[in-house]
Design a protein around this motif. Structure first.
Motif, PDB file in Angstrom:
ATOM      1  N   ASP A   1       0.841  -1.203   0.000  1.00 47.99           N
ATOM      2  CA  ASP A   1       0.000   0.000   0.000  1.00 47.99           C
ATOM      3  C   ASP A   1       0.870   1.243   0.000  1.00 47.99           C
ATOM      4  O   ASP A   1       1.918   1.270   0.637  1.00 47.99           O
ATOM      5  CB  ASP A   1      -0.834   0.080   1.285  1.00 47.99           C
TER       6      ASP A   1
ATOM      7  N   THR B   1       3.418   7.088   2.787  1.00 48.20           N
ATOM      8  CA  THR B   1       3.847   5.945   3.588  1.00 48.20           C
ATOM      9  C   THR B   1       3.660   4.681   2.773  1.00 48.20           C
ATOM     10  O   THR B   1       2.611   4.477   2.168  1.00 48.20           O
ATOM     11  CB  THR B   1       3.022   5.851   4.889  1.00 48.20           C
TER      12      THR B   1
ATOM     13  N   GLN C   1       3.301   0.688   3.034  1.00 47.08           N
ATOM     14  CA  GLN C   1       2.956  -0.368   3.986  1.00 47.08           C
ATOM     15  C   GLN C   1       3.033  -1.701   3.259  1.00 47.08           C
ATOM     16  O   GLN C   1       2.377  -1.895   2.237  1.00 47.08           O
ATOM     17  CB  GLN C   1       1.548  -0.149   4.533  1.00 47.08           C
TER      18      GLN C   1
ATOM     19  N   HIS D   1       2.335  -5.732   3.258  1.00 47.03           N
ATOM     20  CA  HIS D   1       1.458  -6.724   3.879  1.00 47.03           C
ATOM     21  C   HIS D   1       1.950  -8.118   3.524  1.00 47.03           C
ATOM     22  O   HIS D   1       2.199  -8.418   2.356  1.00 47.03           O
ATOM     23  CB  HIS D   1       0.017  -6.542   3.384  1.00 47.03           C
TER      24      HIS D   1
ATOM     25  N   ASP E   1       5.069  -5.622  10.861  1.00 51.08           N
ATOM     26  CA  ASP E   1       4.789  -4.193  10.771  1.00 51.08           C
ATOM     27  C   ASP E   1       5.877  -3.558   9.933  1.00 51.08           C
ATOM     28  O   ASP E   1       6.768  -2.907  10.452  1.00 51.08           O
ATOM     29  CB  ASP E   1       4.737  -3.574  12.165  1.00 51.08           C
TER      30      ASP E   1
ATOM     31  N   ARG F   1       6.434  -0.903   7.608  1.00 55.83           N
ATOM     32  CA  ARG F   1       5.961   0.316   6.964  1.00 55.83           C
ATOM     33  C   ARG F   1       7.099   1.304   6.954  1.00 55.83           C
ATOM     34  O   ARG F   1       7.960   1.289   7.835  1.00 55.83           O
ATOM     35  CB  ARG F   1       4.738   0.880   7.659  1.00 55.83           C
TER      36      ARG F   1
ATOM     37  N   ARG G   1       6.955   0.949  -4.318  1.00 59.46           N
ATOM     38  CA  ARG G   1       5.783   0.070  -4.447  1.00 59.46           C
ATOM     39  C   ARG G   1       5.872  -0.773  -5.707  1.00 59.46           C
ATOM     40  O   ARG G   1       5.689  -1.992  -5.676  1.00 59.46           O
ATOM     41  CB  ARG G   1       4.499   0.891  -4.462  1.00 59.46           C
TER      42      ARG G   1
END
Length: 167
Positions: free
Chosen positions: A113, A127, A129, A131, A138, A140, A153
């Motif tokens: 994300d 930010t 994130q 998954h 965690d 991020r 990304r």
């Protein structure tokens, strides 16, 4: 051996993250200072001026101390964030008092994300994130310029697809 002193080159987050957090700190403590000052003046007008003004002055001194402490903590927290892209995984490090190193293998990523709230957009930040199947992970990375967040990304999604295809 220090696990945080890896041979990888850590990429820091943007200095604008520190500016954003300082702006939030200033806004919150500034609002509290105005409220303390207004309460002191109101108490001075409605009641005996001494206790109201002394209380307001004490509150302002405490808020000033909190501001100085907050600035120091924000600076240290900002300096502690970093990430490193390696051949098989992504490393994310954070925390200056309690250091945390998260290693996310590309093949374990399910999706990535990119988010940016109103304040982040105002400061030109985003930010990332990550998954994974593990709910506890965690991973991020806050405080990235939007272009870098989108590049990261896309890179992570491409590497995740390539690595998971081989499973």
């Amino acid at each position: 051996m220090d696990p945080f002193a890896l041979e990888d080159r850590w990429t820091p987050v943007s200095p604008r993250l520190r500016s954003l957090r300082l702006t939030v700190l200033t806004g919150v403590l500034g609002t509290l200072a105005l409220l303390a000052g207004a309460a002191g003046v109101l108490m001075a007008v409605l009641d005996d001026p001494g206790p109201g003004l002394i209380g307001a002055g004490a509150a302002l001194v405490v808020l000033g101390g909190l501001y100085l402490l907050g600035r120091r903590l924000i600076r240290r927290n900002y300096e502690a964030w970093g990430y490193a892209e390696r051949d098989e995984d992504l490393l994310v490090v954070r925390g200056w008092l309690f250091r945390r190193l998260v290693v996310v293998p590309y093949g374990r990523m399910q999706f990535v994300d990119v988010t940016a709230g109103p304040l982040e957009r105002r400061f030109h930040l985003a930010t990332v994130q990550l998954h994974t199947a593990a709910a506890a992970s965690d991973a991020r990375i806050p405080g990235l310029p939007p272009d870098e967040a989108q590049r990261l990304r896309d890179t992570l999604a491409r590497l995740g697809e390539a690595r998971s295809a081989g499973l």
